[in-house]
Design a protein around this motif. Sequence first.
Motif, PDB file in Angstrom:
ATOM      1  N   LEU A 264       0.829  -1.199   0.000  1.00  0.00           N
ATOM      2  CA  LEU A 264       0.000   0.000   0.000  1.00  0.00           C
ATOM      3  C   LEU A 264       0.867   1.255   0.000  1.00  0.00           C
ATOM      4  O   LEU A 264       0.601   2.214  -0.737  1.00  0.00           O
ATOM      5  N   ALA A 265       1.930   1.239   0.823  1.00  0.00           N
ATOM      6  CA  ALA A 265       2.857   2.370   0.835  1.00  0.00           C
ATOM      7  C   ALA A 265       3.527   2.542  -0.522  1.00  0.00           C
ATOM      8  O   ALA A 265       3.735   3.671  -0.986  1.00  0.00           O
ATOM      9  N   GLY A 266       3.852   1.427  -1.175  1.00  0.00           N
ATOM     10  CA  GLY A 266       4.467   1.501  -2.494  1.00  0.00           C
ATOM     11  C   GLY A 266       3.555   2.133  -3.522  1.00  0.00           C
ATOM     12  O   GLY A 266       4.004   2.909  -4.384  1.00  0.00           O
ATOM     13  N   TRP A 267       2.260   1.821  -3.425  1.00  0.00           N
ATOM     14  CA  TRP A 267       1.311   2.426  -4.363  1.00  0.00           C
ATOM     15  C   TRP A 267       1.226   3.932  -4.147  1.00  0.00           C
ATOM     16  O   TRP A 267       1.217   4.706  -5.108  1.00  0.00           O
ATOM     17  N   PHE A 268       1.187   4.360  -2.869  1.00  0.00           N
ATOM     18  CA  PHE A 268       1.153   5.793  -2.594  1.00  0.00           C
ATOM     19  C   PHE A 268       2.452   6.462  -3.023  1.00  0.00           C
ATOM     20  O   PHE A 268       2.442   7.594  -3.508  1.00  0.00           O
ATOM     21  N   ALA A 269       3.570   5.770  -2.830  1.00  0.00           N
ATOM     22  CA  ALA A 269       4.847   6.334  -3.270  1.00  0.00           C
ATOM     23  C   ALA A 269       4.862   6.512  -4.788  1.00  0.00           C
ATOM     24  O   ALA A 269       5.383   7.503  -5.305  1.00  0.00           O
ATOM     25  N   TRP A 270       4.273   5.551  -5.508  1.00  0.00           N
ATOM     26  CA  TRP A 270       4.186   5.661  -6.961  1.00  0.00           C
ATOM     27  C   TRP A 270       3.307   6.840  -7.372  1.00  0.00           C
ATOM     28  O   TRP A 270       3.606   7.551  -8.333  1.00  0.00           O
ATOM     29  N   LYS A 271       2.234   7.090  -6.615  1.00  0.00           N
ATOM     30  CA  LYS A 271       1.324   8.185  -6.946  1.00  0.00           C
ATOM     31  C   LYS A 271       1.864   9.544  -6.520  1.00  0.00           C
ATOM     32  O   LYS A 271       1.741  10.531  -7.245  1.00  0.00           O
ATOM     33  N   ARG A 272       2.460   9.604  -5.321  1.00  0.00           N
ATOM     34  CA  ARG A 272       2.805  10.901  -4.738  1.00  0.00           C
ATOM     35  C   ARG A 272       4.254  11.326  -5.003  1.00  0.00           C
ATOM     36  O   ARG A 272       4.579  12.499  -4.868  1.00  0.00           O
ATOM     37  N   ARG A 273       5.125  10.359  -5.299  1.00  0.00           N
ATOM     38  CA  ARG A 273       6.537  10.635  -5.576  1.00  0.00           C
ATOM     39  C   ARG A 273       7.206  11.408  -4.426  1.00  0.00           C
ATOM     40  O   ARG A 273       7.673  12.551  -4.611  1.00  0.00           O
ATOM     41  N   PRO A 274       7.285  10.820  -3.222  1.00  0.00           N
ATOM     42  CA  PRO A 274       7.983  11.515  -2.125  1.00  0.00           C
ATOM     43  C   PRO A 274       9.472  11.625  -2.413  1.00  0.00           C
ATOM     44  O   PRO A 274      10.026  10.880  -3.234  1.00  0.00           O
ATOM     45  N   ALA A 275      10.123  12.530  -1.728  1.00  0.00           N
ATOM     46  CA  ALA A 275      11.575  12.721  -1.911  1.00  0.00           C
ATOM     47  C   ALA A 275      12.309  11.443  -1.526  1.00  0.00           C
ATOM     48  O   ALA A 275      11.919  10.754  -0.585  1.00  0.00           O
ATOM     49  N   PRO A 276      13.375  11.102  -2.238  1.00  0.00           N
ATOM     50  CA  PRO A 276      14.136   9.877  -1.917  1.00  0.00           C
ATOM     51  C   PRO A 276      14.614   9.823  -0.473  1.00  0.00           C
ATOM     52  O   PRO A 276      14.637   8.753   0.134  1.00  0.00           O
ATOM     53  N   VAL A 277      14.975  10.967   0.098  1.00  0.00           N
ATOM     54  CA  VAL A 277      15.443  10.984   1.489  1.00  0.00           C
ATOM     55  C   VAL A 277      14.315  10.574   2.428  1.00  0.00           C
ATOM     56  O   VAL A 277      14.512   9.792   3.366  1.00  0.00           O
ATOM     57  N   VAL A 278      13.115  11.097   2.181  1.00  0.00           N
ATOM     58  CA  VAL A 278      11.958  10.749   3.013  1.00  0.00           C
ATOM     59  C   VAL A 278      11.663   9.259   2.896  1.00  0.00           C
ATOM     60  O   VAL A 278      11.430   8.568   3.899  1.00  0.00           O
ATOM     61  N   ALA A 279      11.678   8.754   1.647  1.00  0.00           N
ATOM     62  CA  ALA A 279      11.417   7.326   1.441  1.00  0.00           C
ATOM     63  C   ALA A 279      12.453   6.464   2.151  1.00  0.00           C
ATOM     64  O   ALA A 279      12.114   5.438   2.767  1.00  0.00           O
ATOM     65  N   ALA A 280      13.704   6.892   2.118  1.00  0.00           N
ATOM     66  CA  ALA A 280      14.764   6.123   2.772  1.00  0.00           C
ATOM     67  C   ALA A 280      14.571   6.082   4.278  1.00  0.00           C
ATOM     68  O   ALA A 280      14.771   5.035   4.917  1.00  0.00           O
ATOM     69  N   VAL A 281      14.176   7.199   4.866  1.00  0.00           N
ATOM     70  CA  VAL A 281      13.940   7.238   6.313  1.00  0.00           C
ATOM     71  C   VAL A 281      12.790   6.322   6.698  1.00  0.00           C
ATOM     72  O   VAL A 281      12.873   5.564   7.674  1.00  0.00           O
ATOM     73  N   VAL A 282      11.705   6.384   5.929  1.00  0.00           N
ATOM     74  CA  VAL A 282      10.534   5.544   6.215  1.00  0.00           C
ATOM     75  C   VAL A 282      10.900   4.058   6.126  1.00  0.00           C
ATOM     76  O   VAL A 282      10.547   3.259   7.000  1.00  0.00           O
TER      77      VAL A 282
ATOM     78  N   LEU B 228       3.598   1.396  11.571  1.00  0.00           N
ATOM     79  CA  LEU B 228       3.615   1.176  10.122  1.00  0.00           C
ATOM     80  C   LEU B 228       2.522   1.982   9.430  1.00  0.00           C
ATOM     81  O   LEU B 228       2.735   2.520   8.333  1.00  0.00           O
ATOM     82  N   TRP B 229       1.348   2.071  10.065  1.00  0.00           N
ATOM     83  CA  TRP B 229       0.253   2.812   9.431  1.00  0.00           C
ATOM     84  C   TRP B 229       0.595   4.292   9.327  1.00  0.00           C
ATOM     85  O   TRP B 229       0.304   4.943   8.311  1.00  0.00           O
ATOM     86  N   LEU B 230       1.238   4.850  10.359  1.00  0.00           N
ATOM     87  CA  LEU B 230       1.654   6.246  10.288  1.00  0.00           C
ATOM     88  C   LEU B 230       2.752   6.441   9.245  1.00  0.00           C
ATOM     89  O   LEU B 230       2.832   7.501   8.601  1.00  0.00           O
ATOM     90  N   LEU B 231       3.600   5.438   9.062  1.00  0.00           N
ATOM     91  CA  LEU B 231       4.603   5.515   8.003  1.00  0.00           C
ATOM     92  C   LEU B 231       3.950   5.490   6.626  1.00  0.00           C
ATOM     93  O   LEU B 231       4.397   6.179   5.704  1.00  0.00           O
ATOM     94  N   VAL B 232       2.882   4.699   6.481  1.00  0.00           N
ATOM     95  CA  VAL B 232       2.103   4.746   5.239  1.00  0.00           C
ATOM     96  C   VAL B 232       1.568   6.154   5.018  1.00  0.00           C
ATOM     97  O   VAL B 232       1.535   6.657   3.890  1.00  0.00           O
ATOM     98  N   GLY B 233       1.167   6.808   6.132  1.00  0.00           N
ATOM     99  CA  GLY B 233       0.678   8.182   6.024  1.00  0.00           C
ATOM    100  C   GLY B 233       1.708   9.145   5.486  1.00  0.00           C
ATOM    101  O   GLY B 233       1.357  10.122   4.812  1.00  0.00           O
ATOM    102  N   VAL B 234       2.974   8.896   5.742  1.00  0.00           N
ATOM    103  CA  VAL B 234       4.029   9.757   5.201  1.00  0.00           C
ATOM    104  C   VAL B 234       4.037   9.671   3.676  1.00  0.00           C
ATOM    105  O   VAL B 234       4.138  10.681   2.977  1.00  0.00           O
ATOM    106  N   PHE B 235       3.909   8.456   3.144  1.00  0.00           N
ATOM    107  CA  PHE B 235       3.829   8.296   1.691  1.00  0.00           C
ATOM    108  C   PHE B 235       2.532   8.876   1.142  1.00  0.00           C
ATOM    109  O   PHE B 235       2.504   9.450   0.057  1.00  0.00           O
ATOM    110  N   TYR B 236       1.434   8.702   1.887  1.00  0.00           N
ATOM    111  CA  TYR B 236       0.151   9.262   1.454  1.00  0.00           C
ATOM    112  C   TYR B 236       0.263  10.786   1.295  1.00  0.00           C
ATOM    113  O   TYR B 236      -0.305  11.366   0.368  1.00  0.00           O
TER     114      TYR B 236
END
Length: 452
Positions: free
Chosen positions: A138-156, A195-203
């Motif tokens: 689910l986080a991957g799908w949001f990452a694909w849609k929202r395109r968060p910064a690589p640094v943010v994705a790495a931290v999550v 984990l759910w709050l981490l999904v929220g970061v990608f959302y």
Amino acid sequence: MSDHTTLEAQIDQWRAYLQRRQAVVSADVDELEDHLRGQIADLTAGGLDDDEAFLVAVKRMGGLDAVSREFAREHSDRLWKQLVLVPGEPGARTWWRDLAVLLAFALGAGLAIKILVAATADEMVMVRNAAFVVLPFLAGWFAWKRRPAPVVAAVVVTVAAVLALAVNLYPFVPAGEGDPGMTAVLAATHAPVVLWLLVGVFYAGGAWRSHPRRMDFVRFTGELAVYLALIALGGGLLIGLTFGVLSLVEVDFEAALSGWVLPFAMPGALLVAAWLVEAKKSVVENIAPVLTRVFTPLTIVMLAAMFVVLLVGGPLTAVDRELLILMDAVLVLVLALLLYSISARDPHARPGVFDWVQLVLVGAALAVDAVALTAMVTRIAEFGLTANKTAALGLNLVLLAHLVWAARLGLGFVRGRQPFAAVERWQTAYLPAYGAWAAVVVLLFPPLFGFA
């Protein structure tokens, strides 16, 4: 040099207001925000400061109500477009692309569940890892849609990996044969919160500091629960009918159900529900105010009954541990109802009767929480600390701080002394506290309590 903080706050407020227009959908908002930012960039390059550029750009965009009408050209049938885009309509290609990508992620989640089941026969291992093998998709799908910064994705990803290593490598001590230890249970139940709050970061596209984006995630979570309930009811009925028909012709469906249907259907339902919320959230936004107005008074009655029963039920030391756990669950439900109510409210509306009802709800929850805390402290004083009691006590203290300040701000709002924005901002600002406490329980409680 300006850090553009004020500009970003203005854009967030503009976006939040636009998202409340029922005719404007998520993809529309993203498109309009990109257009607005492009206008601002051009204007600031021409010499205007941030405030001037924002005002001019918004003026050029036109009135938001007019924008809504433009996107909803046929408003009478817009409701049905919430679920199905007519072929040939603008956005249909994006709609199908999003669905196709989501189904690929859902298939991956189902395969991950199958691999987990094949890799171990230990049910506790499956429970501990279920969230770790489903939510990343689910986080991957949001990452694909929202395109968060690589640094943010790495931290999550790093935080999630640390949690996964902890719950799988800690030497948990079983309480008995087939009975996991309490710290293992606590780790398994608290890790999904983080984990759910981490999904929220990608959302939020990595913009987790944005209060409007956090409130969007709160609204998404509530709507997701509604869709999941509907899908579960429909799916359960469908499976039951299939099971009944096949049993009449003596076909064994149980092996296929447990081996293939459920491993793919359960994570698939989560991702499809998320897609439905994203596809057209305003369908549920029409239902949300109704749900909150129905369940808020009922919850107040339930809390009042619990309060009376606890007071007249004998010494607080005699309160059963399972009852205290259920009380915590009720308080979390109250908090979820409060957050969902606030996310569904028009922030520009004046205080009304329902705002007073919500304030009564918070007051009732505080009363029950106070009794629960008293019972917990009394039991701890008499029987000593355990991992379970400490976790419950910490959760109640976190809830207490949240509810006390929410009551203060809510009272100020209904009395006309606080803007609704302050009430809304507090709810989103406090969300990380729950993730922090859950992380403490997962990472620190096992070693502190000897992994028992």
